[in-house]
Scaffold this motif. Structure first.
Motif, PDB file in Angstrom:
ATOM      1  N   GLN A  39      -2.543   5.255   1.848  1.00 52.15           N
ATOM      2  CA  GLN A  39      -3.109   5.179   3.196  1.00 52.15           C
ATOM      3  C   GLN A  39      -4.573   4.771   3.117  1.00 52.15           C
ATOM      4  O   GLN A  39      -5.216   4.936   2.068  1.00 52.15           O
ATOM      5  CB  GLN A  39      -3.010   6.532   3.901  1.00 52.15           C
ATOM      6  CG  GLN A  39      -3.900   7.608   3.291  1.00 52.15           C
ATOM      7  CD  GLN A  39      -3.830   8.932   4.015  1.00 52.15           C
ATOM      8  OE1 GLN A  39      -2.750   9.436   4.307  1.00 52.15           O
ATOM      9  NE2 GLN A  39      -4.986   9.496   4.328  1.00 52.15           N
ATOM     10  N   TRP A  99      -5.699  -3.101   3.023  1.00 49.20           N
ATOM     11  CA  TRP A  99      -5.205  -2.835   4.373  1.00 49.20           C
ATOM     12  C   TRP A  99      -5.850  -3.804   5.350  1.00 49.20           C
ATOM     13  O   TRP A  99      -6.974  -4.263   5.144  1.00 49.20           O
ATOM     14  CB  TRP A  99      -5.544  -1.397   4.792  1.00 49.20           C
ATOM     15  CG  TRP A  99      -5.105  -0.355   3.812  1.00 49.20           C
ATOM     16  CD1 TRP A  99      -5.862   0.234   2.832  1.00 49.20           C
ATOM     17  CD2 TRP A  99      -3.788   0.207   3.681  1.00 49.20           C
ATOM     18  NE1 TRP A  99      -5.114   1.127   2.118  1.00 49.20           N
ATOM     19  CE2 TRP A  99      -3.839   1.139   2.610  1.00 49.20           C
ATOM     20  CE3 TRP A  99      -2.589   0.028   4.363  1.00 49.20           C
ATOM     21  CZ2 TRP A  99      -2.738   1.882   2.211  1.00 49.20           C
ATOM     22  CZ3 TRP A  99      -1.485   0.766   3.976  1.00 49.20           C
ATOM     23  CH2 TRP A  99      -1.559   1.680   2.915  1.00 49.20           C
ATOM     24  N   HIS A 114      -4.946   3.922  11.683  1.00 46.72           N
ATOM     25  CA  HIS A 114      -4.966   5.164  10.909  1.00 46.72           C
ATOM     26  C   HIS A 114      -6.057   6.097  11.422  1.00 46.72           C
ATOM     27  O   HIS A 114      -5.823   7.302  11.600  1.00 46.72           O
ATOM     28  CB  HIS A 114      -5.199   4.852   9.434  1.00 46.72           C
ATOM     29  CG  HIS A 114      -5.397   6.062   8.585  1.00 46.72           C
ATOM     30  ND1 HIS A 114      -4.369   6.922   8.266  1.00 46.72           N
ATOM     31  CD2 HIS A 114      -6.522   6.578   8.005  1.00 46.72           C
ATOM     32  CE1 HIS A 114      -4.838   7.914   7.519  1.00 46.72           C
ATOM     33  NE2 HIS A 114      -6.134   7.730   7.345  1.00 46.72           N
TER      34      HIS A 114
END
Length: 323
Positions: free
Chosen positions: A138, A264, A272
């Motif tokens: 993430q 990302w 996020h």
């Protein structure tokens, strides 16, 4: 559209770069709107209001600006907006690895030969130099100090507690619309503009703070800086990950890099950040350091008297003197 904020006799106002030079947004609005309205006043003076305005209106402003004479050359250009918060991501594995290697060489003399030998023999990256496993699952970021954002041309004071002051070349994102639980597509649409960002770091302090497991504090919060120019999202967003960039120290070219190679997308990192959390217009988001965009990677830490200039193609440059 390239925008900046200027201090005049009557206060702060916005300018855009037109064919003939920098033109006051207020003069453009006089030709397309009722200049007495509160909306027009906001668009002429508030960077966030203009970034949030419909693209069609900004296109009309730009078209009109090309027919207006530029203002005087000696305007007092100031920081383009006051960030409401500052989140700094880490998007580039190449930087993370090279910076970690630089930390070992600078602050871990006993470990440095082991790392060098391992990498020379195996021709692979020493495992502990790679980012934490969470980074691969993430986007990760830290919250910086939005109250200590310096302008282009401002002096940056070396904190008394560091002997390893560093620069970090980053792409800065300006949020123009609120977000909460957004999709990457919704998040990307909320971006209003882009700046050049320098996230200064006290590397010797950072090494110990990060080892505590509680993130950077005094290593980061003393100063960051952003360019005087904000470029609207329509010009940068379609090619944000293919912009060339550079670092100059005291006029000498230190490194050339680019925004390519992010793990990302910008939509993904903003989505996020908005999970279960309200994001607001005016928040500043950093991409994290571009590969080769810091002194810990290249062996060029800063000292008093240095001038550090970083630049990103299509946006502009940011220069600060170290004092």
């Amino acid at each position: 559209m390239k925008l900046r904020r200027v201090r005049g006799i009557d206060g702060l106002y916005l300018e855009l770069q037109a064919a003939g030079g920098w033109v006051a947004v207020a003069k453009c609005l006089e030709q397309i709107e009722n200049s007495s309205t509160a909306r027009t006043a906001a668009l002429a003076t508030d960077m966030l209001a203009l970034l949030a305005a419909p693209q069609e209106l900004r296109d009309r402003i730009a078209k009109v600006a090309d027919g207006i004479a530029a203002g005087p050359a000696d305007r007092d250009v100031v920081i383009p907006f006051e960030p409401r918060s500052f989140r700094d991501f880490m998007l580039y594995e190449a930087h993370a690895i090279a910076a970690a290697r630089g930390f070992v060489n600078a602050f871990m003399p006993a470990a440095a030969p082991v790392v060098r030998t391992y990498e020379k023999v195996t021709r692979r990256t020493f495992p502990k130099l790679r980012p934490h496993a969470l980074w691969y699952r993430q986007p990760i970021y830290y919250m910086g100090n939005h109250l200590n954002i310096a302008a282009d041309g401002a002096d940056i004071a070396v904190p008394r507690y560091t002997r390893a002051l560093d620069y970090e070349l980053e792409l800065g994102v300006v949020l123009a619309h609120p977000l909460r639980d957004a999709t990457p597509q919704e998040a990307e649409a909320a971006i209003g503009g882009f700046v050049v960002l320098n996230d200064f770091s006290a590397r010797d302090v950072q090494a110990e703070e990060m080892a505590s497991g509680f993130g950077p504090q005094k290593a980061k919060h003393f100063a960051s800086a952003i360019s005087s120019v904000v470029v609207t999202a329509d010009e940068i967003l379609p090619r944000w990950n293919e912009l060339s960039a550079s670092v100059r120290l005291n006029g000498a070219l230190i490194s050339e890099t680019s925004t390519a190679g992010a793990r990302w997308s910008l939509g993904e990192i903003l989505a996020h950040a908005s999970r279960g959390e309200q994001l607001h217009p005016g928040e500043l988001i950093g991409s994290g350091t571009l590969p080769g965009g810091s002194g810990i990677e290249t062996g060029h830490l800063l000292k008093s008297g240095d001038t550090i200039e970083i630049a990103i193609d299509g946006i502009g440059s940011l220069s600060n003197r170290i004092v």
